[in-house]
Design a protein around this motif. Structure first.
Motif, mmCIF file in Angstrom:
data_model
loop_
_atom_site.group_PDB
_atom_site.id
_atom_site.type_symbol
_atom_site.label_atom_id
_atom_site.label_comp_id
_atom_site.label_asym_id
_atom_site.label_seq_id
_atom_site.Cartn_x
_atom_site.Cartn_y
_atom_site.Cartn_z
ATOM 1 N N VAL A 84 38.677 25.818 20.024
ATOM 2 C CA VAL A 84 38.127 25.844 18.666
ATOM 3 C C VAL A 84 38.606 24.595 17.932
ATOM 4 O O VAL A 84 39.803 24.437 17.683
ATOM 5 C CB VAL A 84 38.584 27.102 17.903
ATOM 6 N N ASP A 85 37.682 23.708 17.612
ATOM 7 C CA ASP A 85 38.003 22.519 16.827
ATOM 8 C C ASP A 85 37.634 22.777 15.372
ATOM 9 O O ASP A 85 36.464 23.076 15.069
ATOM 10 C CB ASP A 85 37.238 21.296 17.342
ATOM 11 N N VAL A 86 38.617 22.691 14.480
ATOM 12 C CA VAL A 86 38.368 22.874 13.049
ATOM 13 C C VAL A 86 37.896 21.530 12.496
ATOM 14 O O VAL A 86 38.656 20.562 12.432
ATOM 15 C CB VAL A 86 39.634 23.353 12.318
ATOM 16 N N LEU A 87 36.649 21.466 12.100
ATOM 17 C CA LEU A 87 36.033 20.200 11.693
ATOM 18 C C LEU A 87 36.136 19.950 10.199
ATOM 19 O O LEU A 87 36.380 18.818 9.774
ATOM 20 C CB LEU A 87 34.571 20.167 12.145
ATOM 21 N N SER A 88 35.939 20.985 9.394
ATOM 22 C CA SER A 88 36.007 20.794 7.940
ATOM 23 C C SER A 88 36.244 22.127 7.256
ATOM 24 O O SER A 88 35.882 23.190 7.773
ATOM 25 C CB SER A 88 34.722 20.150 7.402
ATOM 26 N N ILE A 89 36.877 22.045 6.068
ATOM 27 C CA ILE A 89 37.110 23.211 5.212
ATOM 28 C C ILE A 89 36.818 22.785 3.781
ATOM 29 O O ILE A 89 37.510 21.925 3.235
ATOM 30 C CB ILE A 89 38.564 23.719 5.317
ATOM 31 N N ASP A 90 35.784 23.365 3.179
ATOM 32 C CA ASP A 90 35.438 23.085 1.785
ATOM 33 C C ASP A 90 35.812 24.299 0.944
ATOM 34 O O ASP A 90 35.293 25.400 1.162
ATOM 35 C CB ASP A 90 33.945 22.786 1.648
ATOM 36 N N LEU A 91 36.698 24.083 -0.030
ATOM 37 C CA LEU A 91 37.329 25.179 -0.753
ATOM 38 C C LEU A 91 36.587 25.575 -2.025
ATOM 39 O O LEU A 91 35.941 24.742 -2.673
ATOM 40 C CB LEU A 91 38.762 24.784 -1.133
ATOM 41 N N GLU A 92 36.743 26.849 -2.402
ATOM 42 C CA GLU A 92 36.326 27.334 -3.709
ATOM 43 C C GLU A 92 37.229 26.725 -4.778
ATOM 44 O O GLU A 92 38.257 26.113 -4.462
ATOM 45 C CB GLU A 92 36.421 28.871 -3.696
ATOM 46 N N THR A 93 36.878 26.888 -6.040
ATOM 47 C CA THR A 93 37.626 26.247 -7.130
ATOM 48 C C THR A 93 38.769 27.099 -7.666
ATOM 49 O O THR A 93 39.410 26.728 -8.637
ATOM 50 C CB THR A 93 36.678 25.892 -8.285
ATOM 51 N N TRP A 94 39.032 28.252 -7.047
ATOM 52 C CA TRP A 94 40.155 29.079 -7.480
ATOM 53 C C TRP A 94 40.668 29.861 -6.268
ATOM 54 O O TRP A 94 39.982 29.999 -5.248
ATOM 55 C CB TRP A 94 39.745 30.059 -8.590
ATOM 56 N N GLY A 95 41.895 30.341 -6.415
ATOM 57 C CA GLY A 95 42.477 31.176 -5.374
ATOM 58 C C GLY A 95 43.529 32.080 -5.990
ATOM 59 O O GLY A 95 43.847 31.976 -7.179
ATOM 60 N N TRP A 96 44.072 32.976 -5.200
ATOM 61 C CA TRP A 96 45.074 33.908 -5.710
ATOM 62 C C TRP A 96 46.238 34.024 -4.736
ATOM 63 O O TRP A 96 46.095 33.821 -3.530
ATOM 64 C CB TRP A 96 44.473 35.280 -5.990
ATOM 65 N N THR A 97 47.395 34.348 -5.304
ATOM 66 C CA THR A 97 48.617 34.595 -4.542
ATOM 67 C C THR A 97 49.276 35.825 -5.153
ATOM 68 O O THR A 97 49.337 35.949 -6.374
ATOM 69 C CB THR A 97 49.575 33.396 -4.615
ATOM 70 N N LEU A 137 50.605 21.821 -6.665
ATOM 71 C CA LEU A 137 50.908 21.636 -5.257
ATOM 72 C C LEU A 137 49.798 20.855 -4.572
ATOM 73 O O LEU A 137 48.622 21.006 -4.920
ATOM 74 C CB LEU A 137 51.055 22.999 -4.577
ATOM 75 N N PRO A 138 50.134 20.035 -3.586
ATOM 76 C CA PRO A 138 49.085 19.338 -2.843
ATOM 77 C C PRO A 138 48.258 20.318 -2.031
ATOM 78 O O PRO A 138 48.759 21.351 -1.574
ATOM 79 C CB PRO A 138 49.869 18.385 -1.938
ATOM 80 N N LEU A 139 47.003 20.012 -1.853
ATOM 81 C CA LEU A 139 46.142 20.838 -1.019
ATOM 82 C C LEU A 139 46.587 20.751 0.439
ATOM 83 O O LEU A 139 46.917 19.672 0.934
ATOM 84 C CB LEU A 139 44.690 20.381 -1.124
ATOM 85 N N SER A 140 46.586 21.885 1.118
ATOM 86 C CA SER A 140 46.788 21.896 2.570
ATOM 87 C C SER A 140 45.897 22.987 3.149
ATOM 88 O O SER A 140 46.367 24.030 3.599
ATOM 89 C CB SER A 140 48.253 22.136 2.940
ATOM 90 N N PRO A 141 44.557 22.770 3.101
ATOM 91 C CA PRO A 141 43.627 23.813 3.532
ATOM 92 C C PRO A 141 43.830 24.172 4.997
ATOM 93 O O PRO A 141 44.026 23.296 5.845
ATOM 94 C CB PRO A 141 42.252 23.201 3.283
ATOM 95 N N MET A 142 43.796 25.472 5.288
ATOM 96 C CA MET A 142 43.979 25.942 6.649
ATOM 97 C C MET A 142 43.305 27.293 6.834
ATOM 98 O O MET A 142 43.034 28.005 5.871
ATOM 99 C CB MET A 142 45.477 26.030 6.992
ATOM 100 N N VAL A 143 43.003 27.600 8.096
ATOM 101 C CA VAL A 143 42.397 28.874 8.456
ATOM 102 C C VAL A 143 43.498 29.801 8.941
ATOM 103 O O VAL A 143 44.161 29.521 9.943
ATOM 104 C CB VAL A 143 41.332 28.698 9.555
ATOM 105 N N GLY A 144 43.711 30.912 8.235
ATOM 106 C CA GLY A 144 44.782 31.823 8.588
ATOM 107 C C GLY A 144 44.453 32.726 9.757
ATOM 108 O O GLY A 144 45.340 33.095 10.528
ATOM 109 N N THR A 145 43.186 33.112 9.894
ATOM 110 C CA THR A 145 42.802 34.077 10.924
ATOM 111 C C THR A 145 41.646 33.537 11.752
ATOM 112 O O THR A 145 40.584 33.225 11.216
ATOM 113 C CB THR A 145 42.391 35.417 10.289
ATOM 114 N N LEU A 146 41.870 33.391 13.045
ATOM 115 C CA LEU A 146 40.793 33.085 13.970
ATOM 116 C C LEU A 146 41.189 33.609 15.335
ATOM 117 O O LEU A 146 42.349 33.526 15.735
ATOM 118 C CB LEU A 146 40.444 31.592 14.004
ATOM 119 N N GLY A 147 40.230 34.200 16.018
ATOM 120 C CA GLY A 147 40.562 34.809 17.285
ATOM 121 C C GLY A 147 39.334 35.346 17.990
ATOM 122 O O GLY A 147 38.201 35.185 17.522
ATOM 123 N N VAL A 148 39.580 35.975 19.129
ATOM 124 C CA VAL A 148 38.508 36.561 19.932
ATOM 125 C C VAL A 148 38.797 38.046 20.120
ATOM 126 O O VAL A 148 39.911 38.522 19.879
ATOM 127 C CB VAL A 148 38.401 35.850 21.297
#
Length: 318
Positions: A84-97, A137-148
């Motif tokens: 699985v090659d992660v090519l791009s991640i385009d983010l929404e304008t808000w998030g929650w923690t 904080l600087p952006l560090s976009p990542m995919v938390g869940t990926l699998g088969v």
């Protein structure tokens, strides 16, 4: 399984909340194809920009961590690897923690629900993630869940990771990264979700900056090359190279060492920045990296919690 057409010029949104080899694929793709998905934020719509901690208290845990898919990959069979090659991640304008009761490394010390929403600015030259009024904080976009899909009869919870991938929350799985997964069933049945705009190694409070995102990946079959468990190959851009203040947890138990290192960092950030312990805990989950620094000098091991130096300017005051 009956072949399905691969949509062209569109993206996929259909999601599910369990791993199950019996799920029908949303599409059948060829080895080497790219797919684009809209991955919904981890609450499955339970948290909104105007939500409060009260919404955390009533969060429907059956809907958390929705993943988009599954995608069947032609020719993928048990014993193969799915690359699985992660090519791009385009983010929404808000998030929650959030602090979710019963969840996180220090769950017993933070039993009450707590929520922060962040503005996410990913425009060129943008401001990054605004967690607190004085913390960007600087952006560090990542995919938390990926699998088969696992070969064992399902359904299986999407929350814990397993040999087949899933909710691994490896911070380096961002654009430019490659993840190699063992294939457990015919077609692999790949899914992904749980995107973060920022997260530290360990995701210590249990959440990153949870956000919706448009994610593009390439899926390639490597016949007969299944690893024993997932392998992540990182692009140099995914490394966070910052000076840090590293608190330590030292003792014979790595989990207790992790808790000690994070607890000390919570207190340090709270005292130095004059913020609540809850906000310090959230901040560590997004910006600090939890590492196993030493496991050879028996009987005690060392875990370190690396807090970016810019969050603790001037400490210690000498």
């Amino acid at each position: 399984m009956a072949p399905l057409p691969t949509p062209r010029g569109g993206h996929f949104t259909a999601s599910h909340t369990v791993w199950d080899a019996a799920l029908d694929p949303v599409a059948v793709v060829r080895s080497g194809d790219e797919v684009e998905v809209v991955a919904q934020e981890a609450s499955g719509g339970g948290i909104r920009p105007d939500s409060t901690a009260a919404d955390i208290a009533v969060l429907d845990l059956r809907r958390i961590n929705p993943v988009v898919g599954p995608f069947a990959v032609e020719g993928a069979r048990p014993g193969d690897a799915l690359v699985v090659d992660v090519l791009s991640i385009d983010l929404e304008t808000w998030g929650w923690t959030a602090l979710i009761p019963g969840f996180g490394l220090l769950a017993d010390e933070f039993p009450e629900p707590y929520l922060r929403t962040s503005a996410v600015d990913s425009t060129p030259g943008g401001g990054g993630v605004q967690l607190l009024p004085d913390v960007v904080l600087p952006l560090s976009p990542m995919v938390g869940t990926l699998g088969v899909a696992p070969p064992e009869p399902g359904p299986h919870s999407v929350v814990p990771p397993r040999r087949w991938g899933g909710n691994m929350d490896i911070r380096d799985v961002g654009p430019g990264a490659r993840v190699v997964l063992p294939v457990g069933v015919e077609g692999a049945l790949f899914s992904l979700g749980d995107v973060h705009a920022a997260m530290g190694d360990g995701e210590v409070c249990g959440t990153g900056v949870e956000t919706t995102a448009l994610v593009r990946v390439r899926l390639t079959v490597a016949p007969g090359r299944a690893p024993a468990s997932p392998v992540v190959i990182t692009d140099q851009r995914s490394f966070r190279l910052e000076t840090s203040v590293a608190t330590t947890g030292i003792g014979p138990d790595l989990m207790e060492g992790a808790r000690d290192a994070v607890r000390q960092a919570v207190d340090l950030l709270s005292d130095e920045r004059g913020i609540s312990r809850e906000d310090a805990y959230l901040l560590l989950s997004l910006a600090a990296d939890l590492r196993v620094s030493e496991v050879v000098d028996a009987p005690n091991w060392v875990v370190t919690c690396h807090v970016p130096r810019r969050l603790l300017p001037g400490w210690p005051h000498v």
